[in-house]
Design a protein around this motif. Structure first.
Motif, short mmCIF file in Angstrom:
data_model
loop_
_atom_site.label_atom_id
_atom_site.label_comp_id
_atom_site.label_asym_id
_atom_site.label_seq_id
_atom_site.Cartn_x
_atom_site.Cartn_y
_atom_site.Cartn_z
N GLY A 145 -3.51 10.25 -2.34
CA GLY A 145 -3.90 8.95 -2.84
C GLY A 145 -3.41 7.85 -1.94
N ALA A 147 -2.69 4.85 -12.16
CA ALA A 147 -3.85 5.03 -13.03
C ALA A 147 -4.75 6.17 -12.59
CB ALA A 147 -4.65 3.72 -13.07
N SER A 148 -4.72 6.50 -11.29
CA SER A 148 -5.75 7.43 -10.79
C SER A 148 -5.23 8.63 -10.00
CB SER A 148 -6.73 6.66 -9.90
OG SER A 148 -6.04 6.12 -8.77
N CYS A 149 -3.94 8.66 -9.63
CA CYS A 149 -3.44 9.72 -8.74
C CYS A 149 -2.48 10.64 -9.48
CB CYS A 149 -2.76 9.11 -7.51
SG CYS A 149 -2.13 10.33 -6.34
N GLN A 209 0.86 -1.18 0.00
CA GLN A 209 0.00 0.00 0.00
C GLN A 209 0.90 1.24 0.00
OE1 GLN A 209 -3.87 1.53 2.64
NE2 GLN A 209 -2.62 -0.17 3.33
N GLY A 231 -3.13 3.52 -2.18
CA GLY A 231 -3.39 2.33 -2.98
C GLY A 231 -2.11 1.67 -3.41
N THR A 232 -2.21 0.72 -4.35
CA THR A 232 -1.01 0.06 -4.86
C THR A 232 -0.39 0.93 -5.96
OG1 THR A 232 -2.26 -1.12 -6.56
CG2 THR A 232 -2.03 -2.19 -4.40
N HIS A 233 0.79 0.52 -6.39
CA HIS A 233 1.50 1.25 -7.43
C HIS A 233 0.63 1.36 -8.69
CE1 HIS A 233 4.63 2.43 -10.28
NE2 HIS A 233 4.39 1.32 -10.99
N GLU A 234 0.03 0.26 -9.13
CA GLU A 234 -0.77 0.26 -10.36
C GLU A 234 -2.01 1.15 -10.20
OE1 GLU A 234 0.39 -2.43 -8.85
OE2 GLU A 234 1.92 -3.06 -10.31
N GLU A 235 -2.66 1.06 -9.04
CA GLU A 235 -3.86 1.87 -8.81
C GLU A 235 -3.54 3.35 -8.83
OE1 GLU A 235 -6.15 -1.42 -5.93
OE2 GLU A 235 -5.10 0.32 -5.07
N LEU A 236 -2.45 3.72 -8.16
CA LEU A 236 -2.08 5.15 -8.08
C LEU A 236 -1.61 5.67 -9.44
CD1 LEU A 236 -0.22 5.10 -4.65
CD2 LEU A 236 -2.46 6.08 -5.12
#
Length: 575
Positions: A545, A554-556, A534, A547-552
């Motif tokens: 933000g 994509a969205s942060c 995380q 989240g995980t590396h991939e989530e961030l």
């Protein structure tokens, strides 16, 4: 200093015997002028050599007994003063250790160092002199006056006039100088601050060629201290000439009155000499008393400064709950942090949960609040809003010492202490075995360079680790935290001096640790946190933000900016 005198309670015997023996010495000293009067009026007047020899032997005996009493008093007063200084220093050091980071930041380390050293030394000198002279000097002054009345009443009235005049001079100057000595000590604080900053930042000062400016700043602070000391010194310096003039005026009056009374046969020559000796004793004792008052004035000013630190109550309440061995989950619930005096919050509304065995990355720009966030976990600071939960309990419920014993912290600045590598590592666990030290060195990637050092664990580390590189110091501080086998491990930007390969190896080793501690990795490198379970992205104290590396990625936007600034090739590919 009244509240500090409690540290003399273990030296009651010495505190009583020291002035008692000084009083005995003074009593024998008051007999000397009478013996001298007998030598003049009897021995010399009658040319009685055996009598003169006997009286000289009496004088020698009085001197020897007085010397023994004086040495004994010096011993007891030195023992009591040293014990007092030790007690106050221990109490002050223990009290400072209990203060929070915020309180120590407000006071400043230079001020606290001055209190621990210069101020307590001055107080110790004051106690020493008080035990030796505070009763002795007044005893001789008034004793000499009483003895003068036993010799000749009309001549003794000169003492009645001289002593009050001297008392006004001495105590008047004391009242003037007491507040001035407090100002001198505050100026000394500023000189010590300038000195400490110059010594600790000498490399930066030289790199920017600021030596002339720093020299001028130091000279300015030193000159202000010198001027303050000169001013109070001039006032204090009035004491000796004024007392000498007053006492010598009294001696002139004694000689005149004595001559008149000798001429009419009411007084002998020996008695006149005795009276002059008593007046001289008063002069000597008042000079001692003046110096004593100056020293006590300084000691009282220093004592109030020490008391002001001891009066500061820790603003962090200690809990009573002990660590119960549950899974070390860490949860932040709408946490905010505001430093004292700061215009805005350093952290605002931070919420996340870290489970046992997880690695939490904390990333953000300079001043975004990364170090502030992890400093809340071992309660270096208390949150100003929200709550922090560890193992299902509010962090404020825990005993602070017990809580920190389960947390390994590697601070931003790698700090090592003078000693061997082994001694530095055992700060984490004094009872650690050689195998545990070796394992910590292997996980922290420090084994490679430690093996090359002569003596390995017995290799001497200089103060501050000056004989080690930045990367070596960082790896040893990580090893020191690992020796503790913590349930929560905090790495606060502690791998900034490591190359990428060593940093990656370090993170892999930490993830494979037995027991699965919760690991917080604070870094400005995206590569250091991208494998974390995380990632918390901080931007000006806010959680931009979580989240995980991939989530961030994509969205942060804040995380994207940091990541692509460090990996521009990926930015161009994705673009």
């Amino acid at each position: 200093m009244r509240s500090l005198l409690v540290y003399l309670k273990d030296y009651k015997k010495e505190s009583v015997l020291a002035p008692l023996f000084k009083m005995l010495e003074a009593s024998f000293e008051l007999l000397v002028p009478l013996v001298m009067a007998s030598v003049i009026d009897v021995g010399i007047a009658r040319a009685d050599r055996p009598y003169i020899i006997r009286m000289c032997l009496v004088l020698i005996a009085l001197g020897l007994v007085g010397l023994v009493c004086s040495i004994t008093a010096q011993y007891f007063s030195a023992k009591a003063a040293s014990g007092f200084g030790t007690g106050v220093r221990h109490a002050l050091f223990a009290h400072i250790q209990g203060l929070t980071y915020s309180q120590m930041d407000r006071m400043g380390s230079s001020t606290l160092i001055t209190r621990m050293t210069s101020d307590i030394n001055q107080m110790q000198s004051g106690v020493n002199l008080v035990l030796r002279l505070f009763l002795r000097s007044p005893f001789i002054v008034f004793g000499a006056m009483v003895m003068a009345f036993t010799v000749d009443v009309p001549s003794a009235f000169i003492f009645v006039v001289v002593i009050p005049v001297l008392s006004v001079i001495v105590f008047g100057i004391m009242l003037l100088t007491m507040p001035l000595y407090r100002k001198v000590q505050s100026r000394l604080d500023r000189v010590l601050l300038a000195t400490r900053e110059n010594l600790s930042g000498v490399r930066v000062i030289r790199a920017f060629n600021k030596e002339p400016e720093e020299r001028r700043r130091f000279e300015k602070e030193n000159q202000m201290l010198t001027d303050a000391q000169k001013f109070v010194g001039r006032i204090s310096g009035l004491m000796n000439p004024l007392t000498y003039v007053t006492v010598n005026g009294g001696i002139i009056a004694l000689i005149y009155v004595g001559a008149v009374r000798v001429d009419i046969g009411d007084l002998t020559q020996g008695e006149v000499v005795a009276l002059i000796n008593y007046m001289s004793q008063i002069l000597v004792e008042l000079v001692k008393l003046a110096n004593l008052i100056i020293t006590v004035t300084k000691a009282a000013a220093c004592g109030r400064r020490v008391e002001s630190v001891l009066a500061v109550a820790p603003d962090m309440e200690n809990g009573s709950r002990k660590w119960e061995g549950a899974d070390p989950a860490v949860e932040f619930v709408h946490v905010s942090l505001a430093y004292p005096g700061a215009a805005a919050d350093s952290l605002s509304d931070i919420t996340f949960r870290a489970k046992k065995g997880q690695t939490i990355g904390v990333i953000g720009g300079t001043g975004s609040g990364k170090s502030s966030l992890v400093s809340l976990i071992p309660r270096f600071y208390d949150a100003s809003g929200g709550s922090i939960w560890i193992c299902g309990h509010d962090i404020r419920e825990y005993d602070i010492e017990d809580l920190r014993s389960h947390i390994g912290v590697v601070p931003q600045k790698a700090v090592l202490f003078k000693g061997t590598i082994g001694e530095n590592l055992r700060w984490g666990n004094p009872d650690a075995s050689e195998e545990e030290l070796e394992h910590a060195l292997a996980v922290s990637q420090a084994k490679e360079f430690v093996d090359k050092k002569p003596g390995r664990l017995d290799f001497p580390v200089e103060q501050g680790g000056r004989n080690l590189s930045g990367g070596q110091k960082q790896r040893l501080t990580i090893a020191r935290a690992l020796v503790r086998k913590p349930d929560i491990l905090i790495l606060d930007d502690s791998a900034s001096a490591l190359d990428f390969a060593t940093d990656a190896a370090l993170r892999r080793s930490i993830r494979s640790l037995e027991g699965g501690p919760v690991v917080f990795i604070v870094s400005q490198r995206a590569s250091s946190v991208q494998e974390a379970d995380q990632i918390i992205v901080l931007d000006d104290g806010l959680a931009a933000g979580v989240g995980t590396h991939e989530e961030l990625l994509a969205s942060c936007p804040a995380y994207q900016e940091i990541y692509y600034s460090q990996f521009p090739k990926e930015a161009s590919v994705n673009g």
